[in-house]
Scaffold this motif. Structure first.
Motif, PDB file in Angstrom:
ATOM      1  N   GLU A  36      51.386  61.787  85.017  1.00  0.00           N
ATOM      2  CA  GLU A  36      52.469  62.579  85.615  1.00  0.00           C
ATOM      3  C   GLU A  36      52.588  62.314  87.116  1.00  0.00           C
ATOM      4  O   GLU A  36      53.684  62.111  87.643  1.00  0.00           O
ATOM      5  N   ASP A  37      51.451  62.318  87.813  1.00  0.00           N
ATOM      6  CA  ASP A  37      51.471  62.048  89.254  1.00  0.00           C
ATOM      7  C   ASP A  37      51.884  60.611  89.541  1.00  0.00           C
ATOM      8  O   ASP A  37      52.528  60.330  90.552  1.00  0.00           O
ATOM      9  N   GLU A  84      56.872  55.023  96.182  1.00  0.00           N
ATOM     10  CA  GLU A  84      58.299  55.062  95.847  1.00  0.00           C
ATOM     11  C   GLU A  84      58.939  53.677  95.924  1.00  0.00           C
ATOM     12  O   GLU A  84      59.949  53.411  95.281  1.00  0.00           O
ATOM     13  N   ASN A 122      55.694  60.485  89.287  1.00  0.00           N
ATOM     14  CA  ASN A 122      56.360  61.209  90.371  1.00  0.00           C
ATOM     15  C   ASN A 122      55.865  60.808  91.761  1.00  0.00           C
ATOM     16  O   ASN A 122      56.289  61.409  92.755  1.00  0.00           O
ATOM     17  N   CYS A 123      54.972  59.826  91.842  1.00  0.00           N
ATOM     18  CA  CYS A 123      54.379  59.403  93.123  1.00  0.00           C
ATOM     19  C   CYS A 123      53.806  60.587  93.880  1.00  0.00           C
ATOM     20  O   CYS A 123      53.947  60.717  95.096  1.00  0.00           O
ATOM     21  N   ASN A 124      53.116  61.460  93.162  1.00  0.00           N
ATOM     22  CA  ASN A 124      52.503  62.645  93.755  1.00  0.00           C
ATOM     23  C   ASN A 124      51.092  62.306  94.230  1.00  0.00           C
ATOM     24  O   ASN A 124      50.209  62.031  93.430  1.00  0.00           O
ATOM     25  N   LYS A 125      50.882  62.363  95.544  1.00  0.00           N
ATOM     26  CA  LYS A 125      49.589  62.032  96.135  1.00  0.00           C
ATOM     27  C   LYS A 125      48.711  63.264  96.339  1.00  0.00           C
ATOM     28  O   LYS A 125      47.580  63.146  96.794  1.00  0.00           O
ATOM     29  N   GLY A 126      49.202  64.446  96.005  1.00  0.00           N
ATOM     30  CA  GLY A 126      48.549  65.705  96.338  1.00  0.00           C
ATOM     31  C   GLY A 126      47.214  65.984  95.677  1.00  0.00           C
ATOM     32  O   GLY A 126      46.367  66.643  96.268  1.00  0.00           O
ATOM     33  N   LYS A 127      47.005  65.508  94.462  1.00  0.00           N
ATOM     34  CA  LYS A 127      45.750  65.829  93.770  1.00  0.00           C
ATOM     35  C   LYS A 127      45.237  64.611  92.989  1.00  0.00           C
ATOM     36  O   LYS A 127      45.218  64.598  91.758  1.00  0.00           O
TER      37      LYS A 127
END
Length: 180
Positions: free
Chosen positions: A77-78, A117, A81-86
């Motif tokens: 999932e990260d 991105e 979405n290019c989620n670097k938070g966790k």
């Protein structure tokens, strides 16, 4: 005691052969050194990974500028979405070796702002020994068409490393047998 002298060299040689055959490989990400950076096309890393055959014990090698970039192992999932938070794991040393220690999918993104991105992300599918040669991303392999022709001979290795390893092992084994 005399029989131990005859058996021991064979055991040692057998272990050497096994170790050489089970040699893990290192893969520079993207196919060359210093390539963990924004790629020329957004899917360049995944196109490269699709052409490779990753197995348990292999390693990915990523080289980058540690002052401006990092490697994050993330969930699917990260990754999407290019989620670097966790991140699951974070690497910041400038030269990262990641051991592929299980079968399945691994997801990596850049820790630098905006890089993921722009395509600096990688999805790696590691084969299990049990399902080696199986289908892509968890799908079962398609059935091979039935042929009445004899199978074609296997292609030669792309490089001479395998042939050298086999030749070396055969030489070591022959010397060991001669010592008996």
């Amino acid at each position: 005691m005399a029989s131990l002298r005859k058996v021991l060299p064979c055991l040692v040689l057998s272990c050497l052969v096994f170790i050489l055959l089970a040699e893990a490989r290192e893969f520079p990400v993207g196919g060359n050194a210093n390539s963990w950076k924004i790629p020329s096309s957004p899917d360049a890393f995944n196109k490269w990974a699709e052409k490779e055959r990753f197995e348990i014990g292999d390693s990915l090698v990523m080289k980058y500028d540690p002052k401006s970039d990092s490697v994050l192992e993330v969930t699917e999932e990260d990754y999407k979405n290019c989620n670097k938070g966790k991140p699951l794991k974070s690497y910041k040393g400038g030269e990262t070796r990641i051991a592929l220690n299980r079968s399945g999918l691994f997801y990596f993104i850049s820790g630098a702002e905006g890089h993921c991105e722009k395509g600096q992300k990688l999805e790696v599918d590691v084969l299990s020994a049990k399902h080696e040669g199986g289908g892509v991303k968890g799908h079962p392999p398609a059935l091979a068409p039935v042929s009445v022709l004899p199978p074609a001979p296997a292609p030669a290795p792309a490089d001479g490393a395998h042939a050298l390893t086999v030749g070396f092992m055969a030489t070591v084994f022959a010397v060991g047998v001669a010592l008996l």
